[in-house]
Design a protein around this motif. Structure first.
Motif, PDB file in Angstrom:
ATOM      1  N   VAL A 251       0.831  -1.203   0.000  1.00 44.21           N
ATOM      2  CA  VAL A 251       0.000   0.000   0.000  1.00 44.21           C
ATOM      3  C   VAL A 251       0.866   1.253   0.000  1.00 44.21           C
ATOM      4  N   THR A 252       1.982   1.218   0.750  1.00 44.30           N
ATOM      5  CA  THR A 252       2.895   2.365   0.761  1.00 44.30           C
ATOM      6  C   THR A 252       3.487   2.605  -0.616  1.00 44.30           C
ATOM      7  N   ILE A 253       3.942   1.514  -1.246  1.00 45.95           N
ATOM      8  CA  ILE A 253       4.494   1.653  -2.603  1.00 45.95           C
ATOM      9  C   ILE A 253       3.414   2.121  -3.570  1.00 45.95           C
ATOM     10  N   LEU A 254       2.220   1.584  -3.403  1.00 44.29           N
ATOM     11  CA  LEU A 254       1.118   1.971  -4.277  1.00 44.29           C
ATOM     12  C   LEU A 254       0.783   3.445  -4.123  1.00 44.29           C
ATOM     13  N   SER A 255       0.877   3.966  -2.893  1.00 51.93           N
ATOM     14  CA  SER A 255       0.612   5.385  -2.681  1.00 51.93           C
ATOM     15  C   SER A 255       1.623   6.258  -3.420  1.00 51.93           C
ATOM     16  N   ILE A 256       2.874   5.770  -3.491  1.00 49.56           N
ATOM     17  CA  ILE A 256       3.885   6.514  -4.260  1.00 49.56           C
ATOM     18  C   ILE A 256       3.612   6.398  -5.758  1.00 49.56           C
ATOM     19  N   VAL A 257       3.173   5.202  -6.172  1.00 51.67           N
ATOM     20  CA  VAL A 257       2.855   5.006  -7.588  1.00 51.67           C
ATOM     21  C   VAL A 257       1.692   5.887  -8.013  1.00 51.67           C
ATOM     22  N   TRP A 258       0.731   6.096  -7.063  1.00 51.83           N
ATOM     23  CA  TRP A 258      -0.433   6.924  -7.401  1.00 51.83           C
ATOM     24  C   TRP A 258      -0.030   8.356  -7.720  1.00 51.83           C
ATOM     25  N   LEU A 259       1.168   8.780  -7.278  1.00 50.17           N
ATOM     26  CA  LEU A 259       1.576  10.157  -7.530  1.00 50.17           C
ATOM     27  C   LEU A 259       1.585  10.465  -9.020  1.00 50.17           C
ATOM     28  N   ALA A 260       2.057   9.510  -9.794  1.00 48.37           N
ATOM     29  CA  ALA A 260       2.184   9.754 -11.229  1.00 48.37           C
ATOM     30  C   ALA A 260       0.834   9.985 -11.910  1.00 48.37           C
ATOM     31  N   PRO A 261      -0.131   9.047 -11.792  1.00 47.01           N
ATOM     32  CA  PRO A 261      -1.408   9.297 -12.487  1.00 47.01           C
ATOM     33  C   PRO A 261      -2.178  10.494 -11.952  1.00 47.01           C
ATOM     34  N   VAL A 262      -2.125  10.723 -10.622  1.00 42.47           N
ATOM     35  CA  VAL A 262      -2.874  11.856 -10.064  1.00 42.47           C
ATOM     36  C   VAL A 262      -2.319  13.174 -10.597  1.00 42.47           C
ATOM     37  N   ALA A 263      -0.991  13.337 -10.511  1.00 44.04           N
ATOM     38  CA  ALA A 263      -0.401  14.582 -11.013  1.00 44.04           C
ATOM     39  C   ALA A 263      -0.505  14.677 -12.527  1.00 44.04           C
ATOM     40  N   PHE A 264      -0.389  13.538 -13.217  1.00 44.11           N
ATOM     41  CA  PHE A 264      -0.489  13.556 -14.684  1.00 44.11           C
ATOM     42  C   PHE A 264      -1.870  13.989 -15.143  1.00 44.11           C
ATOM     43  N   LEU A 265      -2.898  13.417 -14.510  1.00 43.17           N
ATOM     44  CA  LEU A 265      -4.263  13.793 -14.896  1.00 43.17           C
ATOM     45  C   LEU A 265      -4.523  15.264 -14.636  1.00 43.17           C
ATOM     46  N   ALA A 266      -3.991  15.758 -13.512  1.00 38.24           N
ATOM     47  CA  ALA A 266      -4.190  17.165 -13.198  1.00 38.24           C
ATOM     48  C   ALA A 266      -3.465  18.064 -14.199  1.00 38.24           C
ATOM     49  N   SER A 267      -2.233  17.674 -14.567  1.00 32.71           N
ATOM     50  CA  SER A 267      -1.447  18.507 -15.476  1.00 32.71           C
ATOM     51  C   SER A 267      -1.991  18.465 -16.894  1.00 32.71           C
ATOM     52  N   VAL A 268      -2.463  17.301 -17.328  1.00 31.55           N
ATOM     53  CA  VAL A 268      -2.999  17.178 -18.675  1.00 31.55           C
ATOM     54  C   VAL A 268      -4.215  18.078 -18.857  1.00 31.55           C
ATOM     55  N   LEU A 269      -5.017  18.219 -17.802  1.00 29.67           N
ATOM     56  CA  LEU A 269      -6.237  18.999 -17.899  1.00 29.67           C
ATOM     57  C   LEU A 269      -6.035  20.470 -17.556  1.00 29.67           C
ATOM     58  N   SER A 270      -4.780  20.928 -17.393  1.00 27.14           N
ATOM     59  CA  SER A 270      -4.541  22.328 -17.070  1.00 27.14           C
ATOM     60  C   SER A 270      -4.405  23.149 -18.356  1.00 27.14           C
ATOM     61  N   ILE A 271      -4.751  24.400 -18.254  1.00 28.95           N
ATOM     62  CA  ILE A 271      -4.667  25.289 -19.410  1.00 28.95           C
ATOM     63  C   ILE A 271      -3.216  25.449 -19.847  1.00 28.95           C
ATOM     64  N   CYS A 272      -2.292  25.477 -18.882  1.00 29.17           N
ATOM     65  CA  CYS A 272      -0.881  25.648 -19.213  1.00 29.17           C
ATOM     66  C   CYS A 272      -0.396  24.521 -20.115  1.00 29.17           C
ATOM     67  N   THR A 273      -0.744  23.278 -19.739  1.00 30.69           N
ATOM     68  CA  THR A 273      -0.317  22.127 -20.535  1.00 30.69           C
ATOM     69  C   THR A 273      -0.994  22.131 -21.902  1.00 30.69           C
ATOM     70  N   ILE A 274      -2.261  22.501 -21.933  1.00 30.95           N
ATOM     71  CA  ILE A 274      -2.980  22.553 -23.212  1.00 30.95           C
ATOM     72  C   ILE A 274      -2.360  23.611 -24.126  1.00 30.95           C
ATOM     73  N   ASN A 275      -1.982  24.760 -23.572  1.00 35.47           N
ATOM     74  CA  ASN A 275      -1.341  25.794 -24.386  1.00 35.47           C
ATOM     75  C   ASN A 275      -0.010  25.324 -24.955  1.00 35.47           C
ATOM     76  N   GLU A 276       0.665  24.471 -24.194  1.00 35.52           N
ATOM     77  CA  GLU A 276       1.976  24.026 -24.638  1.00 35.52           C
ATOM     78  C   GLU A 276       1.884  22.976 -25.741  1.00 35.52           C
ATOM     79  N   PHE A 277       0.933  22.040 -25.618  1.00 35.92           N
ATOM     80  CA  PHE A 277       0.860  20.933 -26.577  1.00 35.92           C
ATOM     81  C   PHE A 277      -0.236  21.136 -27.627  1.00 35.92           C
TER      82      PHE A 277
END
Length: 865
Positions: free
Chosen positions: A435-461
């Motif tokens: 569960v501890t390792i999984l919590s660290i693994v969750w960092l990637a999808p949570v931050a990725f989903l947030a960044s993909v849906l941000s205006i800054c990322t959309i403006n860049e790509f």
């Protein structure tokens, strides 16, 4: 638009902040409000329409529970059910749903009262102050700078006593006041919960309340008689019965295999009888007489049996007499060298014969002497004796003869009772590390989903799409805040199922412990991955930077937390809005069950499958409580900040809607079998204290960013006092949430426990008809592995369930209800409503001649005085 700023080196160009994903805006909140209300109202009106028409789902618990529960029947009118639900009192909740449901709803009721007061004060007193001092300034521009060099343009001096910043003292005052108010409500509700719990458990007398779990038993004491003598030498009371757990692994595996065979046999019969008229019988005779085809349906011609045929030949024998015009289901059976040969055989005959063989193996395994384990359940003659055993140290050696409260017999995970202690510890640590390792693994999808849906990322790509979003404010609000909020909400719904699966394999002894573990794991996910990652870290790439800067400056996390909390105010406002206004009506509607029902109904091929469709769904506290705790923490964090009254108002709406939603589900629609005796309350209290600590750190960082260092420093005593409250709770209160006081057992029932609308209710009034819901649930139960006594069911082929077949040789089971002299004392009269006929021990045709012998479920394999 927040999230971009003008690059000073290139005027006119926007440059994205690298860790900014969600920006605030009034339009975002307005769009989210419209979406939430549209979702919520449509689901609510659908529920009001379907509720009187689909009572098998929306009143499933009411229809399958004791008719004397005392719950009023809700009117079938469109809105008439709401006043009737509101009038149901706490003592009715306790009497009909139990202590766990009462504690769960008590948290929501406490939150409603607390946030109602805080919302009023924040809106009437604090918001006018903010409006006066911050109306002409941008309250967020201060936080766009690097938090390592915070401040305004007035130098590095302390601005705490600057007249222009005098309003910051109001933040400190309200932080103190809101903290004291929270601790007051928490302490008052804790006192009430403890009184109710002590009265409730002290006045009932279930087998669970009189039983304790004894673990770490040395090998020389692993007999029922030795354990009985050991406990009675302590002179704390008389031992009524002892159940020594044994290595039943083989027997449990046989029962699982038999269930699979039974399911396949029922499917085969359902295929055969799909278009035949139903017969007025509940089951089929299963005998091995040489003149009949075992398991054949009514009207089938007899088959001549080959007396010299072996077991394998009987399994391979096909149907010799098919019904004219209808082909019996066939099964292809592979055999021979490398299983390269195959032949078809009659599926009904094959599974019927296999079921008979499984019954014989189970019969033999039940009479086998199994190796004893290091765990036993000891039932005393009184609750007081049991509590003295639980709260005492029995053996001077570490890890030996440890006593703990016993779970309810129906909640015991028997496969873990005979597992070695080392194995259970390895399972526990493995799941914890995973569960501890999984919590660290969750960092990637949570931050990725947030960044993909941000205006800054959309403006860049996708610059073209980003420009289009700038021109269409509603679409931008949907993409920038609506979609991240939806993604986080979906994660909150999906992840608990994974953690529930992991907890089931952690080696815990009871389902109640598993339920509390699921609460802990899911709260860790919501708090760490959703709250901290979106605030302190922001992105995976910035985690190392945050940690490195924190080592250089201990105040860095406080600054970062304060800056990001302000940046994400709209995101969390929309999150609470969607959870409360949008998703609670869908939970009331039980949208998942409604959507799955057509598929499950189509997949139900047997009467047993169709009967399971109308059973009440299970209410899992671990799926709902962690999100409520996160919302509680968010309300505390934003309570004294600018525009905090909006978060508090939405929090009040969240807990109000949640209270009535869960109250309806716990009382009428869903079942919750765990027997955790209100253990979730201590978890709630510690999480509330954690929320207060986060609130203090955030406010201190907020004030320090405004250069009010003295005001920020004055938050520290409040932080220390909150930690002292947690320590004092652990020492003074927590034992009362785990054990029953002896005074409560002897005479605490007369003390007032519940006060509904000012009317004191005596502790004795907590009971209904002289018993509690737990006493009714445990009537006739004993601590015994169900594999030893569970009725072996006949195939369920028609509308009515067939009666279980009868076992004739109960007295042959080793250790069955033996007294000191070793004489058997099997009970031959089951209790009303709780008895079961014993399973078939087929040794030929002798079962029919012993059809009158029955035994109460649970009265086996224990030593009893």
């Amino acid at each position: 638009m927040f999230g971009v700023f003008e690059d000073p080196d290139n005027p006119g160009e926007d440059k994205c902040l690298p860790d900014t994903y969600v920006g605030p805006g009034k339009k975002d909140t307005q769009v989210q409000l419209v979406i939430s209300l549209a979702l919520g109202l449509s689901a609510f009106f659908s529920f009001c329409t379907l509720r009187p028409r689909w009572k098998s789902l929306y009143a499933a618990r009411k229809r399958h529970s004791d008719p004397f529960l005392g719950l009023p029947a809700l009117p079938d009118t469109f809105f008439g059910w709401m006043p009737a639900l509101y009038r149901i009192t706490d003592k009715q909740v306790l009497a009909s749903a139990g202590l766990d449901a009462y504690v769960f709803l008590a948290f929501f009721k406490m939150s409603m009262r607390l946030f109602a007061v805080m919302f009023f004060l924040a809106a009437v007193v604090l918001e006018p102050i903010n409006h006066h001092f911050l109306s002409n300034t941008d309250s967020t521009h201060h936080f766009l700078e690097d938090p390592t060099t915070p401040g305004d343009d007035d130098g590095d001096g302390d601005g705490s006593f600057d007249r222009a910043k005098g309003y910051l003292w109001s933040y400190l005052i309200f932080t103190y006041f809101f903290t004291c108010l929270t601790l007051y409500f928490l302490d008052r509700e804790t006192t009430k919960v403890i009184r109710v719990r002590q009265d409730y458990l002290g006045t009932q007398s279930t087998v669970t309340d009189r039983t304790f779990r004894l673990s770490g038993i040395p090998k020389d004491l692993r007999t029922e008689t030795a354990i009985k003598h050991l406990v009675q030498r302590l002179e704390i009371g008389r031992v009524e019965s002892v159940t020594l757990c044994r290595d039943w692994k083989g027997l449990d595996a046989l029962m699982e295999d038999r269930k699979k065979v039974l399911d396949k046999l029922e499917v085969a019969w359902s295929l055969y009888l799909a278009h035949r008229p139903e017969q007025p019988v509940g089951g089929l005779p299963r005998t091995r007489s040489n003149g009949s085809n075992a398991g054949s349906g009514p009207g089938d011609a007899p088959v001549d049996a080959d007396e010299e045929a072996g077991e394998s030949d009987r399994l391979l024998r096909g149907d010799q007499s098919p019904v004219p015009g209808r082909r019996r289901p066939q099964l292809r059976f592979w055999y021979g060298f490398l299983r390269l040969q195959s032949r078809k055989t009659d599926a009904i005959d094959y599974y019927t014969e296999k079921l008979l063989q499984m019954d014989e193996k189970i019969h033999a395994a039940r009479r086998k002497t199994h190796e004893p384990a290091d765990l036993a359940f000891v039932t005393m003659d009184s609750i007081a004796a049991c509590q003295m055993a639980i709260q005492a140290l029995i053996d001077p050696h570490p890890g030996r003869l440890l006593t703990k409260p016993a779970p309810a017999p129906s909640d015991v995970v028997w496969k873990n009772t005979y597992a070695p202690r080392l194995t259970r510890r390895i399972q526990s640590w493995t799941i914890t590390i995973f569960v501890t390792i999984l919590s660290i693994v969750w960092l990637a999808p949570v931050a990725f989903l947030a960044s993909v849906l941000s205006i800054c990322t959309i403006n860049e790509f996708l610059p073209t799409f980003g420009e289009w979003l700038k021109e269409h404010e509603i679409a931008r609000a949907l993409v920038q805040t609506g979609l991240p909020t939806l993604v986080v909400s979906l994660l909150n719904i999906a992840v608990p199922y994974l953690y529930d699966y992991l907890s089931q394999h952690q080696g815990m002894i009871s389902q109640g412990d598993i339920a509390l573990s699921v609460i802990s794991k899911n709260f860790f996910f919501t708090f760490f991955n959703i709250f901290l990652i979106f605030t302190v870290f922001g992105a995976v790439t910035s985690i190392l930077d945050v940690l490195r800067n924190s080592l250089k400056d201990t105040t860095y996390i406080a600054y970062t937390l304060a800056r990001k909390i302000t940046d994400l105010s709209v995101f969390y406002t929309n999150f609470i809005m969607l959870q409360g206004l949008g998703l609670f009506p869908f939970r009331l509607l039980e949208f998942g069950s409604v959507a799955q029902y057509p598929l499950l109904r189509a997949a139900a091929r047997t009467p047993r499958d169709r009967a399971n469709l109308v059973q009440p769904p299970m209410f899992h506290y671990g799926f709902y409580l962690p999100t409520a705790l996160l919302v509680f923490i968010l309300c505390l964090v934003y309570s004294a900040l600018p525009d905090g009254y909006l978060v508090l108002g939405l929090g009040l709406a969240y807990f109000s809607l949640g209270y009535f939603t869960y109250k309806y589900q716990l009382l009428y629609a869903m079942d919750q079998p765990q027997h955790a005796t209100g253990g979730a309350w201590r978890m709630i209290c510690y999480r509330v204290v954690l929320g207060l600590a986060v609130c203090h750190v955030t406010m201190s960082g907020y004030l320090a960013l405004r250069k009010a260092f003295t005001v920020a420093l004055l938050v520290a005593p409040l932080f220390i006092a909150t930690l002292w409250f947690a320590w004092n709770f652990r020492e003074r209160v927590e034992p009362l949430t785990r054990f029953i006081s002896l005074r409560s057992i002897q005479g605490g029932a007369g003390e007032s426990a519940i006060d509904d609308d000012g009317d004191a209710v005596a502790g004795g009034a907590l009971l209904r008809r002289g018993s509690t819901v737990d006493e009714d649930r445990e009537k006739g139960l004993r601590f015994v592995n169900p594999s030893l006594v569970q009725p072996l069911e006949q195939p369920w082929l028609y509308q009515d369930a067939p009666p279980p077949l009868v076992e004739s040789d109960i007295d042959d089971i080793p250790g069955l209800s033996q007294d000191l002299g070793g004489n058997s004392s099997a009970v031959h009269s089951p209790p009303a409503g709780g008895g079961y006929e014993t399973p078939p021990l087929l040794r030929g045709a002798d079962t029919a001649s012993n059809a009158s012998s029955t035994v109460s479920l649970g009265d086996t394999h224990v030593w009893r005085e």
